[in-house]
Design a protein around this motif. Sequence first.
Motif, PDB file in Angstrom:
ATOM      1  N   UNK A  28       0.613  -1.231  -0.046  1.00 19.72           N
ATOM      2  CA  UNK A  28      -0.180   0.136   0.179  1.00 19.72           C
ATOM      3  C   UNK A  28       0.798   1.242   0.040  1.00 19.72           C
ATOM      4  N   UNK A  29       2.038   1.522   0.604  1.00 19.85           N
ATOM      5  CA  UNK A  29       2.729   2.274   0.803  1.00 19.85           C
ATOM      6  C   UNK A  29       3.643   2.552  -0.426  1.00 19.85           C
ATOM      7  N   UNK A  30       3.825   1.613  -1.075  1.00 23.21           N
ATOM      8  CA  UNK A  30       4.558   1.557  -2.432  1.00 23.21           C
ATOM      9  C   UNK A  30       3.531   2.068  -3.659  1.00 23.21           C
ATOM     10  N   UNK A  31       2.495   1.779  -3.547  1.00 27.25           N
ATOM     11  CA  UNK A  31       1.415   2.049  -4.646  1.00 27.25           C
ATOM     12  C   UNK A  31       1.048   3.860  -3.975  1.00 27.25           C
ATOM     13  N   UNK A  32       1.119   4.103  -3.056  1.00 25.26           N
ATOM     14  CA  UNK A  32       0.839   5.505  -2.574  1.00 25.26           C
ATOM     15  C   UNK A  32       1.965   6.444  -3.154  1.00 25.26           C
ATOM     16  N   UNK A  33       3.201   5.761  -3.022  1.00 30.70           N
ATOM     17  CA  UNK A  33       4.384   6.522  -3.401  1.00 30.70           C
ATOM     18  C   UNK A  33       4.280   6.821  -5.024  1.00 30.70           C
ATOM     19  N   UNK A  34       3.995   5.666  -5.534  1.00 35.12           N
ATOM     20  CA  UNK A  34       3.971   5.806  -6.949  1.00 35.12           C
ATOM     21  C   UNK A  34       2.778   6.831  -7.656  1.00 35.12           C
TER      22      UNK A  34
END
Length: 136
Positions: A28-34
């Motif tokens: 979830x954090x990676x998708x939010x960053x992207x």
Amino acid sequence: MKNFLLCCFLLIGMGIQSQGQNTALNKQQTIAYINKLYKIAYRYKETKIDTVTVDGKVLTVFLSSGQHYRSDLSKSEPLVIARVKSGYQIRYKSAANTEEILWAIQTEDDAKRLQKALQHLIGILRTEKKTDPFGS
């Protein structure tokens, strides 16, 4: 004795701090960053990135115009950054220029950061347990 305890606490504190700095982002954090970075890095002003989502192993980019583009993230080949007329794009190495995953990225630095984030996300997706009973 005091110096020994002080050294021990100092080493423990440094160990805890370095572990916190190296903590990898979850899905979830990676998708939010992207999502956040791609919205800023996207080149075109007349159309904006609305949101980026992942369903299973498919990344979907939704545009403010209502269009959406889907990319399969299950391939096991490297991602490359290519310089094109509209800026930078990220695609699989063997894919044609028209089969980009992310496109119209303004700067090479942003493209590199997005490439690393996508590679991290793909790594997470590879290790993730299958939750779709009808998926492959």
